[in-house]
Write a protein that holds these residues in place. Structure first.
Motif, PDB file in Angstrom:
ATOM      1  N   PRO A 283       0.815  -1.223   0.000  1.00 49.90           N
ATOM      2  CA  PRO A 283       0.000   0.000   0.000  1.00 49.90           C
ATOM      3  C   PRO A 283       0.847   1.272   0.000  1.00 49.90           C
ATOM      4  O   PRO A 283       0.520   2.253  -0.689  1.00 49.90           O
ATOM      5  CB  PRO A 283      -0.812  -0.095   1.295  1.00 49.90           C
ATOM      6  N   LEU A 284       1.980   1.211   0.714  1.00 49.58           N
ATOM      7  CA  LEU A 284       2.868   2.379   0.760  1.00 49.58           C
ATOM      8  C   LEU A 284       3.406   2.711  -0.626  1.00 49.58           C
ATOM      9  O   LEU A 284       3.397   3.861  -1.066  1.00 49.58           O
ATOM     10  CB  LEU A 284       4.066   2.035   1.651  1.00 49.58           C
ATOM     11  N   LEU A 285       3.886   1.667  -1.301  1.00 51.50           N
ATOM     12  CA  LEU A 285       4.437   1.878  -2.641  1.00 51.50           C
ATOM     13  C   LEU A 285       3.330   2.327  -3.595  1.00 51.50           C
ATOM     14  O   LEU A 285       3.556   3.148  -4.485  1.00 51.50           O
ATOM     15  CB  LEU A 285       5.099   0.596  -3.152  1.00 51.50           C
ATOM     16  N   ALA A 286       2.118   1.835  -3.362  1.00 51.98           N
ATOM     17  CA  ALA A 286       0.998   2.212  -4.239  1.00 51.98           C
ATOM     18  C   ALA A 286       0.695   3.702  -4.099  1.00 51.98           C
ATOM     19  O   ALA A 286       0.375   4.375  -5.086  1.00 51.98           O
ATOM     20  CB  ALA A 286      -0.236   1.377  -3.904  1.00 51.98           C
ATOM     21  N   VAL A 287       0.800   4.242  -2.886  1.00 52.49           N
ATOM     22  CA  VAL A 287       0.559   5.683  -2.702  1.00 52.49           C
ATOM     23  C   VAL A 287       1.598   6.481  -3.481  1.00 52.49           C
ATOM     24  O   VAL A 287       1.268   7.451  -4.168  1.00 52.49           O
ATOM     25  CB  VAL A 287       0.592   6.065  -1.198  1.00 52.49           C
ATOM     26  N   HIS A 351      -1.793  10.638  -1.861  1.00 52.35           N
ATOM     27  CA  HIS A 351      -2.643  10.070  -2.916  1.00 52.35           C
ATOM     28  C   HIS A 351      -3.438  11.194  -3.589  1.00 52.35           C
ATOM     29  O   HIS A 351      -3.982  12.057  -2.889  1.00 52.35           O
ATOM     30  CB  HIS A 351      -3.591   9.026  -2.317  1.00 52.35           C
ATOM     31  N   PRO A 352      -3.514  11.208  -4.929  1.00 49.13           N
ATOM     32  CA  PRO A 352      -4.173  12.329  -5.625  1.00 49.13           C
ATOM     33  C   PRO A 352      -5.594  12.605  -5.130  1.00 49.13           C
ATOM     34  O   PRO A 352      -6.025  13.759  -5.101  1.00 49.13           O
ATOM     35  CB  PRO A 352      -4.188  11.892  -7.089  1.00 49.13           C
ATOM     36  N   ASP A 353      -6.318  11.569  -4.684  1.00 47.42           N
ATOM     37  CA  ASP A 353      -7.697  11.805  -4.214  1.00 47.42           C
ATOM     38  C   ASP A 353      -7.733  12.570  -2.891  1.00 47.42           C
ATOM     39  O   ASP A 353      -8.796  12.992  -2.447  1.00 47.42           O
ATOM     40  CB  ASP A 353      -8.437  10.472  -3.982  1.00 47.42           C
ATOM     41  N   HIS A 354      -6.582  12.693  -2.224  1.00 45.77           N
ATOM     42  CA  HIS A 354      -6.578  13.314  -0.892  1.00 45.77           C
ATOM     43  C   HIS A 354      -5.675  14.540  -0.834  1.00 45.77           C
ATOM     44  O   HIS A 354      -5.334  14.999   0.260  1.00 45.77           O
ATOM     45  CB  HIS A 354      -6.151  12.275   0.160  1.00 45.77           C
ATOM     46  N   GLN A 355      -5.285  15.042  -1.992  1.00 45.25           N
ATOM     47  CA  GLN A 355      -4.405  16.218  -1.982  1.00 45.25           C
ATOM     48  C   GLN A 355      -5.193  17.480  -1.654  1.00 45.25           C
ATOM     49  O   GLN A 355      -6.414  17.495  -1.753  1.00 45.25           O
ATOM     50  CB  GLN A 355      -3.682  16.330  -3.330  1.00 45.25           C
ATOM     51  N   ARG A 356      -4.496  18.505  -1.227  1.00 43.70           N
ATOM     52  CA  ARG A 356      -5.069  19.817  -0.865  1.00 43.70           C
ATOM     53  C   ARG A 356      -5.997  19.744   0.334  1.00 43.70           C
ATOM     54  O   ARG A 356      -6.936  20.500   0.449  1.00 43.70           O
ATOM     55  CB  ARG A 356      -5.831  20.447  -2.041  1.00 43.70           C
ATOM     56  N   ARG A 357      -5.777  18.793   1.228  1.00 41.67           N
ATOM     57  CA  ARG A 357      -6.612  18.727   2.429  1.00 41.67           C
ATOM     58  C   ARG A 357      -5.760  18.633   3.682  1.00 41.67           C
ATOM     59  O   ARG A 357      -6.179  18.083   4.700  1.00 41.67           O
ATOM     60  CB  ARG A 357      -7.519  17.508   2.366  1.00 41.67           C
ATOM     61  N   GLY A 358      -4.527  19.082   3.591  1.00 44.25           N
ATOM     62  CA  GLY A 358      -3.702  19.160   4.793  1.00 44.25           C
ATOM     63  C   GLY A 358      -2.886  17.914   5.088  1.00 44.25           C
ATOM     64  O   GLY A 358      -2.146  17.881   6.060  1.00 44.25           O
TER      65      GLY A 358
END
Ligand code: ADE
Length: 442
Positions: A283-287, A351-358
């Motif tokens: 999972p780490l490498l996947a991120v 992860h791109p789905d969680h960017q710009r949220r701190g």
């Protein structure tokens, strides 16, 4: 951080700076797990220097520093010359130029965001006015005076829309709110708690707290808190915090400074261990693979873990799902082993789905906090200067460091450093990443 205070009432500060977290922050603290090991002492994170304004009085007989206001009116006004000489004199007591702050009801409101900004400074000089305030000419002159902080030389700060008898209590409020943000200022349990929250969540009101007994005069503690189900407890607290904020301070939810504040679940920041458990590695490498367009980053992480260069590894989870990760790995200096304690904050992936949220900020902050705890001398990063500047990073070239040969000239401006003042300064020269970084580019 060095904090200087200029005041007519230094004795007011004794109790506050000498108690609790502020006192602890100004002391070297041994590691409770190894109290006799000097290498595990957490060095003081703050020092306080409180100065009596009268020491700069130009009236040797009575040490007066104030006069009645021109044009009449009540009270006394602090005169220009003593304040000006004191600020210049105090600034010269240490080579680091201070960020100068005047406490005044006319100032910018003190918020958590402003405290976070001030916590990045190496030195603050707080001026606590009294009586009817300072002669406006010295305020204007301090504002114009050149200063490295880029705020026009003087930041005016108010702690609220009410008038106190002087700037002393506001100065103490500011010191408390800023020092507790300094990495290492809070004990382990408290800092773990704080670091679990994204900036978005920290901008909300806290959830309610309960302790023993489970039933007090017929009022029970909410069942969920006794359930031992930590996911349910987190969800309950999150919901309470959200509800309370919506009821009492809806303005905090609609500031626009963090668009995700009303919907973002908790971010939990944690160490992965070294090397991370096998089940975690994929999972780490996947991120990393998801965050960067080529797979190179994930390969780099795999190779860094396989070598012995990683100092620590921090992951961010949201709703129990891994959403970000950062590594801090050793660097070398052209002067070889005599220059110790250099590290790189890299790579950092969200992860791109969680960017710009701190998430990235929370990870980078934790990396900086741990770097200090590891007693590193300097932390380097290759990244967006706008993102890293608020964390205290500055262009590495300004400190005389030459980037690794693998960094192309068009990226030199993005090579930044955060030197830690508790260690001997690192001499200028070329620095190099751990092996796999350079291999990757060759
Ligand atoms: N001095 C007096 N009142 C003040 C306030 N509200 N904030 C900052 N400094 C002050």
């Amino acid at each position: 951080m060095r904090i200087d205070v200029l005041t007519l009432f230094p004795e007011m500060f004794d109790g506050v700076l000498g108690s609790s977290i502020l006192a602890r922050a100004s002391r070297d603290v041994p590691d409770p797990a190894a109290p006799d090991d000097p290498s595990r002492v957490r060095p003081a994170v703050a020092s306080y220097h409180v100065h009596q304004l009268r020491d700069w009085s130009d009236d040797p007989k009575h040490a007066r520093v104030d006069s009645p206001p021109y044009g009449g009116g009540p009270g006394m006004v602090l005169r220009c010359e003593p304040v000006w000489s004191a600020v210049r004199g105090i600034a010269a007591m240490d080579p680091t130029p201070p960020r100068r702050v005047l406490l005044t009801p006319k100032g910018r409101p003190l918020t958590q965001a402003l405290c976070e900004e001030l916590a990045q400074e190496q030195r603050l000089l707080l001026v606590a006015g009294h009586y009817e305030g300072l002669d406006q000419r010295v305020v204007d002159r301090l504002r114009e005076d050149d200063n490295t902080s880029g705020d026009g030389g003087l930041l005016e700060v108010s702690v609220g829309d009410y008038v106190l008898s002087g700037g002393e209590l506001p100065a103490m409020t500011l010191i408390d709110a800023v020092v507790r943000l300094l990495p290492g200022a809070l004990g382990h349990a408290e800092s773990a708690h704080r670091d679990s929250f994204s900036p978005g969540v920290a901008r909300r009101l806290d959830h309610p707290h309960y302790t023993r007994p489970p039933d007090w005069q017929g009022h029970p503690v909410p069942d969920v808190l006794l359930s031992g189900d930590h996911a349910a407890i987190d969800a309950w607290r999150d919901e309470q915090s959200r509800r309370l904020t919506a009821e009492r301070r809806p303005d905090l939810l609609s500031t626009g400074s963090d668009p995700s504040a009303s919907t973002a679940p908790l971010i939990v920041i944690r160490d992965t261990g070294l090397p991370p458990p096998k089940a975690e590695l994929d999972p780490l490498l996947a991120v990393h693979a998801a965050a960067f367009p080529t797979d190179a980053e994930a390969q780099l992480v795999r190779r860094l873990f396989a070598g012995h260069d990683v100092l620590f590894s921090v992951a961010a989870d949201r709703d129990d799902q891994l959403v970000g990760h950062v590594l801090v790995s050793a660097m070398t200096h052209e002067h070889g082993g005599s220059v110790r304690g250099l590290a790189a904050l890299a790579p950092l992936a969200v992860h791109p789905d969680h960017q710009r949220r701190g998430v990235g900020t929370a990870l980078a902050r934790e990396a900086v906090r741990q770097a200090r705890e590891h007693r590193l001398a300097a932390l380097f990063v290759l990244g967006d200067p706008d993102f890293y500047r608020p964390l205290g990073f500055r262009p590495a070239a300004d400190h005389g460091y030459t980037p690794p040969e693998s960094v192309p000239p068009e990226h030199h401006h993005a090579f930044q450093v955060l030197p830690f003042p508790h260690r001997r300064p690192v001499p200028p020269g070329r620095v190099r990443f751990a092996g796999p970084f350079d291999d990757l580019d060759n």
